[in-house]
Write a protein that holds these residues in place. Structure first.
Motif, PDB file in Angstrom:
ATOM      1  N   HIS A   1     -30.676 -31.081   8.848  1.00  0.00           N
ATOM      2  CA  HIS A   1     -29.875 -31.132   7.632  1.00  0.00           C
ATOM      3  C   HIS A   1     -30.646 -31.667   6.429  1.00  0.00           C
ATOM      4  N   SER A   2     -31.507 -32.618   6.664  1.00  0.00           N
ATOM      5  CA  SER A   2     -32.157 -33.266   5.535  1.00  0.00           C
ATOM      6  C   SER A   2     -33.181 -32.355   4.858  1.00  0.00           C
ATOM      7  N   THR A   3     -33.748 -31.441   5.605  1.00  0.00           N
ATOM      8  CA  THR A   3     -34.850 -30.661   5.044  1.00  0.00           C
ATOM      9  C   THR A   3     -34.500 -29.210   4.731  1.00  0.00           C
ATOM     10  N   ALA A   4     -33.532 -28.663   5.446  1.00  0.00           N
ATOM     11  CA  ALA A   4     -33.404 -27.207   5.414  1.00  0.00           C
ATOM     12  C   ALA A   4     -32.623 -26.673   4.225  1.00  0.00           C
ATOM     13  N   ASN A   5     -32.945 -25.440   3.818  1.00  0.00           N
ATOM     14  CA  ASN A   5     -32.152 -24.760   2.801  1.00  0.00           C
ATOM     15  C   ASN A   5     -30.962 -24.052   3.473  1.00  0.00           C
ATOM     16  N   HIS A   6     -30.092 -23.486   2.643  1.00  0.00           N
ATOM     17  CA  HIS A   6     -28.866 -22.873   3.174  1.00  0.00           C
ATOM     18  C   HIS A   6     -29.164 -21.773   4.196  1.00  0.00           C
ATOM     19  N   GLU A   7     -30.194 -20.995   3.894  1.00  0.00           N
ATOM     20  CA  GLU A   7     -30.493 -19.868   4.782  1.00  0.00           C
ATOM     21  C   GLU A   7     -30.937 -20.364   6.158  1.00  0.00           C
ATOM     22  N   THR A   8     -31.780 -21.409   6.166  1.00  0.00           N
ATOM     23  CA  THR A   8     -32.254 -21.927   7.455  1.00  0.00           C
ATOM     24  C   THR A   8     -31.082 -22.480   8.268  1.00  0.00           C
ATOM     25  N   LEU A   9     -30.195 -23.197   7.593  1.00  0.00           N
ATOM     26  CA  LEU A   9     -29.025 -23.735   8.300  1.00  0.00           C
ATOM     27  C   LEU A   9     -28.198 -22.588   8.889  1.00  0.00           C
ATOM     28  N   THR A  10     -27.999 -21.553   8.095  1.00  0.00           N
ATOM     29  CA  THR A  10     -27.214 -20.407   8.580  1.00  0.00           C
ATOM     30  C   THR A  10     -27.870 -19.786   9.807  1.00  0.00           C
ATOM     31  N   PHE A  11     -29.171 -19.522   9.732  1.00  0.00           N
ATOM     32  CA  PHE A  11     -29.862 -18.895  10.873  1.00  0.00           C
ATOM     33  C   PHE A  11     -29.779 -19.784  12.119  1.00  0.00           C
ATOM     34  N   GLU A  12     -29.868 -21.082  11.921  1.00  0.00           N
ATOM     35  CA  GLU A  12     -29.842 -21.994  13.051  1.00  0.00           C
ATOM     36  C   GLU A  12     -28.468 -21.950  13.743  1.00  0.00           C
ATOM     37  N   VAL A  13     -27.415 -21.982  12.926  1.00  0.00           N
ATOM     38  CA  VAL A  13     -26.063 -21.891  13.510  1.00  0.00           C
ATOM     39  C   VAL A  13     -25.911 -20.572  14.260  1.00  0.00           C
ATOM     40  N   LEU A  14     -26.388 -19.498  13.657  1.00  0.00           N
ATOM     41  CA  LEU A  14     -26.217 -18.184  14.287  1.00  0.00           C
ATOM     42  C   LEU A  14     -26.999 -18.106  15.604  1.00  0.00           C
ATOM     43  N   ARG A  15     -28.180 -18.722  15.615  1.00  0.00           N
ATOM     44  CA  ARG A  15     -28.977 -18.712  16.854  1.00  0.00           C
ATOM     45  C   ARG A  15     -28.232 -19.453  17.966  1.00  0.00           C
ATOM     46  N   LEU A  16     -27.707 -20.635  17.630  1.00  0.00           N
ATOM     47  CA  LEU A  16     -26.989 -21.425  18.630  1.00  0.00           C
ATOM     48  C   LEU A  16     -25.691 -20.737  19.064  1.00  0.00           C
ATOM     49  N   ASN A  17     -25.218 -19.818  18.233  1.00  0.00           N
ATOM     50  CA  ASN A  17     -23.961 -19.144  18.531  1.00  0.00           C
ATOM     51  C   ASN A  17     -24.071 -18.005  19.538  1.00  0.00           C
ATOM     52  N   ASN A  18     -25.282 -17.573  19.836  1.00  0.00           N
ATOM     53  CA  ASN A  18     -25.412 -16.398  20.708  1.00  0.00           C
ATOM     54  C   ASN A  18     -24.607 -16.502  22.011  1.00  0.00           C
ATOM     55  N   PRO A  19     -24.635 -17.642  22.731  1.00  0.00           N
ATOM     56  CA  PRO A  19     -23.825 -17.713  23.963  1.00  0.00           C
ATOM     57  C   PRO A  19     -22.328 -17.544  23.670  1.00  0.00           C
TER      58      PRO A  19
END
Ligand SMILES: O=c1ccn([C@@H]2O[C@H](COP(=O)(O)OP(=O)(O)O[C@H]3O[C@H](CO)[C@@H](O)[C@H](O)[C@H]3O)[C@@H](O)[C@H]2O)c(=O)[nH]1
Length: 475
Positions: A81-99
């Protein structure tokens, strides 16, 4: 055994500008194939992406064939959270969402035969989930064909240089695009070490593996980019899937659920006399920038309808944040501005019913951040634009709108990044008073007619949708 009902699953990102566009796609599919059931997987955004709850319950209540499935919330590691931009946060959530996507598809398939999973370009990581379950995946691109062409050519450029775009300082030649200044490439792509760059590159590599690409545009709007896509120039090392241009899909005229007072005010203004200023779901300005806009509008002498928000907090990185309270206009705008302009100006706090405004007879110009939904809404309303991009792919859109399609004028930023009052004044005057403004206005009216024709039975977008639906039947 009873035959299962047939379904299409849509997987948008949580940002309101993407979600609404995907829902419109679902509705458009239903107009051609009312027997289908549309299932939409929703995620929780890791930042304020515009309020979606009210919108979702509105759609659920009015379109029975659309069902929303909210995926369980995922937890991001606190460090990101401290470093990432909006796009990185979005991609990270989407990656964790695959299951969770996998689980949702399994559960929907108990009651339905799923013909396709249509995923937002940002959600490309879930293509592998679809293929594990033998469900054809399609990409839905919520912006225009030009930016899609840029993304498809990104892996080719990536392989020809070790440099980041921010180091190139040149004009780039993407197939199907006008020469593109390297500084007008979407911000997260400027630095190849940015995690968001890697995620976008990954999406660009994965998307050609889909069964088809659906773009919210229409053939007459972006013929050059679409030709480059269809002749394979954008993906020289692979095969371009079939491209379906089904736009312009825009939200209906009912965003506020009631008559907004700014519409009453517009009723009393002369035809095509008002300049509307509105900057998407996330656009915000510093107090100094608001002052420059106010001064420019005042000096222009033209009528205006202006959506004003609070300036960003430090942490929100120039985007609206979730604590968005209504602004205190007296303390934000120059002293006496509201009183001096009250005969010809109307300031709306935070949010206006944009589609209704753009379709109002009194509106004659639109100062926009060049978000794609706003662009299409302006096209459908026949309103010429002044292009002032703020974030995402909007700088690229400006180049295309002004230099390729000729439906907007270029708003120039000063070296400090501010748009100064004299620039606001000059552009507004140019749009509303000059020969050049008239040319842009005539051009947008012609494009409006082409947009309408594309959606009619037999029009290019209607035809593309029919082909898309047929491709599911064959599988
Ligand atoms: O006061 C407001 C502000 C916005 N809107 C609506 O909100 C939507 C905004 O969408 P868009 O113009 O596409 O902007 P963003 O919300 O910024 O959309 C994101 O998604 C788009 C589609 O991918 C991209 O083109 C943009 O760059 C990206 O920021 C439009 O439907 C507007 O009508 C209103 O109704 N009232």
């Amino acid at each position: 055994m009873a035959t299962k009902k047939e379904a299409i699953v849509l997987y948008p990102t949580a940002a309101i500008g993407h979600l609404v566009s995907m829902v419109e796609l679902g509705k458009f599919i239903l107009t051609h194939q009312p027997s289908l059931s549309i299932h939409i997987l929703t995620t929780v955004a890791p930042y304020d992406a515009g309020s979606t709850a009210r919108y979702i319950s509105g759609v659920s209540g009015t379109v029975p064939s659309i069902t929303f499935h909210s995926l369980p919330a995922v937890t991001l590691p606190p460090s990101i959270h401290s470093t990432a931009n909006h796009e990185t946060l979005t991609f990270e959530v989407l990656r964790l969402n695959n299951p969770n996507v996998h689980q949702a598809l399994l559960s929907i398939s108990k009651g339905y035969t799923i013909h396709a999973l249509i995923l937002d370009f940002f959600c490309s990581q879930a293509i592998s989930v679809a293929s594990q379950l033998n469900i054809p995946a399609y990409c839905y691109f919520t912006s225009g064909a030009a930016s899609f062409a840029m993304f498809m050519y990104l892996p080719t450029i990536h392989n020809t240089t070790n440099k980041s775009f921010k180091e190139l300082n040149t004009h780039l030649n993407f197939p199907g695009l006008p020469p593109m200044p390297s500084w007008d490439i979407p911000k997260p792509l400027l630095d190849r070490d940015d995690p968001a760059y890697k995620s976008f590159l990954n999406c660009s590599v994965l998307t050609p593996k889909t069964a088809g690409i659906i773009i919210n545009t229409f053939e007459a709007l972006e013929p050059t980019s679409l030709k480059a896509l269809s002749d394979g120039s954008c993906i020289p090392d692979g095969t371009t899937p079939p491209v379906y241009c089904i736009g312009p899909l825009i939200a209906a005229n009912n965003q506020t659920g009631g008559e907004h007072e700014c519409l009453n005010w517009l009723d009393s203004q002369p035809s095509k006399s008002v300049v509307f200023l509105c900057f998407g779901s996330l656009g915000v300005f510093s107090k100094e920038q608001l002052k420059q806009i106010a001064d420019g509008l005042e000096r222009s002498g033209h009528r205006f309808l202006w959506v004003v928000r609070n300036p960003p907090s430090e942490e929100s990185k120039n985007l609206a944040d979730s604590s968005q309270n209504d602004p205190d206009l007296d303390s934000l705008l120059p002293e006496g501005f509201l009183a001096r302009t009250k005969e010809r100006g109307f300031v709306v706090k935070t949010w206006a019913p944009q589609v209704a405004v753009l379709n109002h007879e009194a509106v004659g110009g639109f100062v926009t951040h060049c978000g794609w939904n706003s662009t299409l809404e302006a096209v459908c309303g026949g309103v010429p634009m002044i292009a002032w991009p703020l974030y995402a792919e909007q700088r690229l859109n400006r180049v295309v709108l002004v230099e390729e399609i000729n439906i907007g004028l270029w708003m120039h930023e000063s070296e400090s990044g501010l748009v100064m009052a004299n620039e606001v004044e000059e552009r507004v005057r140019e749009l509303m008073e000059s020969k050049k403004g008239e040319l842009v206005r005539n051009r947008v009216m012609a494009v409006k007619a082409e947009a309408k024709a594309a959606l009619l039975e037999g029009g290019s977008s209607s035809f593309a949708l029919r082909k898309l639906v047929q491709s599911w039947k064959k599988k």
